[in-house]
Design a protein around this motif. Structure first.
Motif, short mmCIF file in Angstrom:
data_model
loop_
_atom_site.label_atom_id
_atom_site.label_comp_id
_atom_site.label_asym_id
_atom_site.label_seq_id
_atom_site.Cartn_x
_atom_site.Cartn_y
_atom_site.Cartn_z
N UNK A 1 35.29 49.20 53.30
CA UNK A 1 35.21 50.61 52.94
C UNK A 1 36.45 51.38 53.39
N UNK A 2 36.92 51.14 54.62
CA UNK A 2 38.06 51.90 55.14
C UNK A 2 39.40 51.24 54.82
N UNK A 3 39.53 49.94 55.15
CA UNK A 3 40.81 49.28 54.94
C UNK A 3 41.01 48.80 53.50
N UNK A 4 39.91 48.52 52.81
CA UNK A 4 39.92 47.95 51.47
C UNK A 4 40.30 46.46 51.52
N UNK A 5 39.70 45.63 50.68
CA UNK A 5 40.00 44.18 50.70
C UNK A 5 41.45 43.84 50.40
N UNK A 6 42.20 44.77 49.78
CA UNK A 6 43.58 44.46 49.40
C UNK A 6 44.44 44.09 50.60
N UNK A 7 44.08 44.61 51.79
CA UNK A 7 44.93 44.33 52.95
C UNK A 7 44.86 42.86 53.35
N UNK A 8 43.79 42.16 52.95
CA UNK A 8 43.65 40.75 53.29
C UNK A 8 43.83 39.85 52.08
N UNK A 9 44.17 40.43 50.93
CA UNK A 9 44.26 39.65 49.71
C UNK A 9 45.46 38.71 49.69
N UNK A 10 46.38 38.88 50.63
CA UNK A 10 47.55 38.00 50.69
C UNK A 10 47.53 37.15 51.97
N UNK A 11 46.34 36.98 52.55
CA UNK A 11 46.19 36.16 53.74
C UNK A 11 45.15 36.75 54.67
N UNK A 12 44.19 35.94 55.11
CA UNK A 12 43.10 36.42 55.95
C UNK A 12 43.55 36.57 57.40
N UNK A 13 43.28 37.72 58.04
CA UNK A 13 43.60 37.88 59.46
C UNK A 13 42.78 36.89 60.30
N UNK A 14 43.46 36.07 61.09
CA UNK A 14 42.78 34.98 61.79
C UNK A 14 41.78 35.49 62.83
N UNK A 15 42.11 36.58 63.52
CA UNK A 15 41.20 37.09 64.54
C UNK A 15 39.88 37.54 63.94
N UNK B 1 31.35 33.03 52.59
CA UNK B 1 32.36 33.23 53.64
C UNK B 1 33.08 31.92 53.96
N UNK B 2 32.34 30.84 54.08
CA UNK B 2 32.96 29.54 54.35
C UNK B 2 33.86 29.12 53.19
N UNK B 3 33.45 29.41 51.97
CA UNK B 3 34.26 29.09 50.81
C UNK B 3 35.59 29.84 50.85
N UNK B 4 35.53 31.12 51.26
CA UNK B 4 36.75 31.93 51.36
C UNK B 4 37.65 31.39 52.46
N UNK B 5 37.08 31.09 53.63
CA UNK B 5 37.88 30.65 54.77
C UNK B 5 38.52 29.29 54.52
N UNK B 6 37.76 28.35 53.97
CA UNK B 6 38.24 26.98 53.85
C UNK B 6 39.05 26.72 52.58
N UNK B 7 38.79 27.46 51.52
CA UNK B 7 39.44 27.15 50.25
C UNK B 7 40.32 28.29 49.73
N UNK B 8 39.75 29.51 49.68
CA UNK B 8 40.52 30.62 49.11
C UNK B 8 41.57 31.12 50.09
N UNK C 1 43.49 29.69 52.51
CA UNK C 1 44.78 28.97 52.51
C UNK C 1 45.59 29.20 51.24
N UNK C 2 44.93 29.34 50.10
CA UNK C 2 45.65 29.59 48.85
C UNK C 2 46.25 30.99 48.84
N UNK C 3 45.54 31.95 49.42
CA UNK C 3 46.09 33.30 49.51
C UNK C 3 47.36 33.31 50.36
N UNK C 4 47.30 32.56 51.47
CA UNK C 4 48.46 32.52 52.37
C UNK C 4 49.64 31.83 51.73
N UNK C 5 49.38 30.72 51.04
CA UNK C 5 50.48 30.01 50.38
C UNK C 5 51.09 30.83 49.27
#
Length: 326
Positions: free
Chosen positions: A118-132, A185-192, A194-198
């Motif tokens: 709601x506040x940050x919007x998903x776009x901020x993580x669309x190019x790589x998930x923050x690990x913390x 969530x597991x699908x995003x973390x394990x598959x999507x 890494x692809x976002x980061x690459x």
């Protein structure tokens, strides 16, 4: 690959100011550890058409009778349906501690989702998930699931309750929604993820030759990638220049717009005009989403909707059970 990814998450999470999280957890634990005093509720008497003494030892409320304990355990469905456990004081205390941990973990999990979406919007993580945040989410999901199983076992005697009672149907709905969220969530973390980061440093010229800021940033001259710079709406190739080795020249980096910076340089724009023009540059242009990004956005907003559905189910369990009694 997954183990290395989770290891990186753990290293980044350790660098956070975890004492803030610990203080908040301690505060919530103390706050939820004080149970309220049980009193007779007129609405329950009206909906069941029973006197207060049916469920309480005294007319003014307070301690519950065996029938009152069964009524509370059945999710306030009248007459009390079978299959529920009536617990003693010691087991109630244990369940209170487990329930507190369940609420705290759900608070962190849902709070993170609401804040990010709601506040940050998903776009901020669309190019790589923050690990913390990934680490916090995984721990919260595991804690909610484990404590939820223990709370369910302490509440019911057999699984028939999950589909033969109103309370059980609501709980089953919560379980299904939880499993959907965990699986996605597991699908995003394990598959999507890494692809976002690459995809953040994948130098691919855009169709039509129109560069946007994210696309241009990938042409940074590092790790064998070409070095491009933008100037006055045009994109130039500086890969082969000696002064632009590894994509850097003085304080300037390739993959960026040098329109403002060139005015402070000791040379003019003729240095760039003599280079090959790769395409045009539009600073306001939004890049087209990749397939992993589209999947990430879909799952992100789906989980946001599920959060509100879970909260609605909890509200029905707590305050809306009277609907099924009238």
């Amino acid at each position: 690959m997954c183990s290395c990814f989770l290891k990186e998450i753990w290293i980044e999470f350790r660098q956070m100011r975890t004492h803030h999280l610990l203080l908040l957890t301690l505060f919530l634990s103390v706050a939820f550890s004080f149970p309220g005093q049980s009193r007779a509720t007129p609405e329950y008497s009206e909906s069941t058409e029973q006197s207060c003494k049916t469920c309480h030892l005294k007319p003014e409320g307070g301690a519950l009778t065996e029938k009152g304990l069964e009524y509370a355990a059945s999710g306030y469905a009248w007459p009390p349906e079978g299959g529920y456990r009536v617990m003693g004081p010691i087991r109630k205390s244990v369940r209170l501690l487990i329930g507190t941990l369940h609420i705290v973990a759900a608070f962190f999990w849902f709070g993170t989702i609401l804040y990010v979406h709601i506040l940050l919007k998903p776009a901020y993580a669309a190019r790589g998930l923050p690990k913390s945040e990934v680490f916090l989410g995984l721990v919260s999901m595991a804690t909610v699931g484990t404590t939820g199983v223990l709370l369910t076992i302490s509440k019911i005697k057999n699984l028939d309750v999950l589909y033969s009672s109103t309370w059980g149907l609501f709980l089953s709905a919560k379980i299904v929604l939880y499993l959907i969220m965990v699986t996605s969530a597991l699908f995003v973390v394990l598959f999507i993820g890494p692809k976002l980061k690459r995809g953040t440093k994948k130098a691919i010229p855009p169709e039509g030759g129109i560069f946007d800021p994210p696309t241009l940033s990938a042409f940074d001259g590092k790790d064998g990638r070409p070095a491009y710079v933008a100037y006055k709406g045009k994109v130039f190739d500086v890969t082969g220049l000696k002064l632009w080795q590894n994509g850097a020249h003085m304080k300037h980096s390739s993959g960026s717009d040098l329109t403002d910076a060139l005015s402070k340089a000791p040379h003019g724009e003729e240095k760039l005009e003599s280079l090959e023009n790769i395409g045009s540059y539009d600073a306001a242009r939004k890049p087209e989403k990749t397939a992993p990004q589209k999947a990430f956005y879909f799952i992100a907003y789906m989980n946001l909707v599920i959060v509100f559905l879970v909260l609605f189910v909890i509200a029905l369990l707590r305050w809306g059970m009277w609907i099924s009694l009238r």
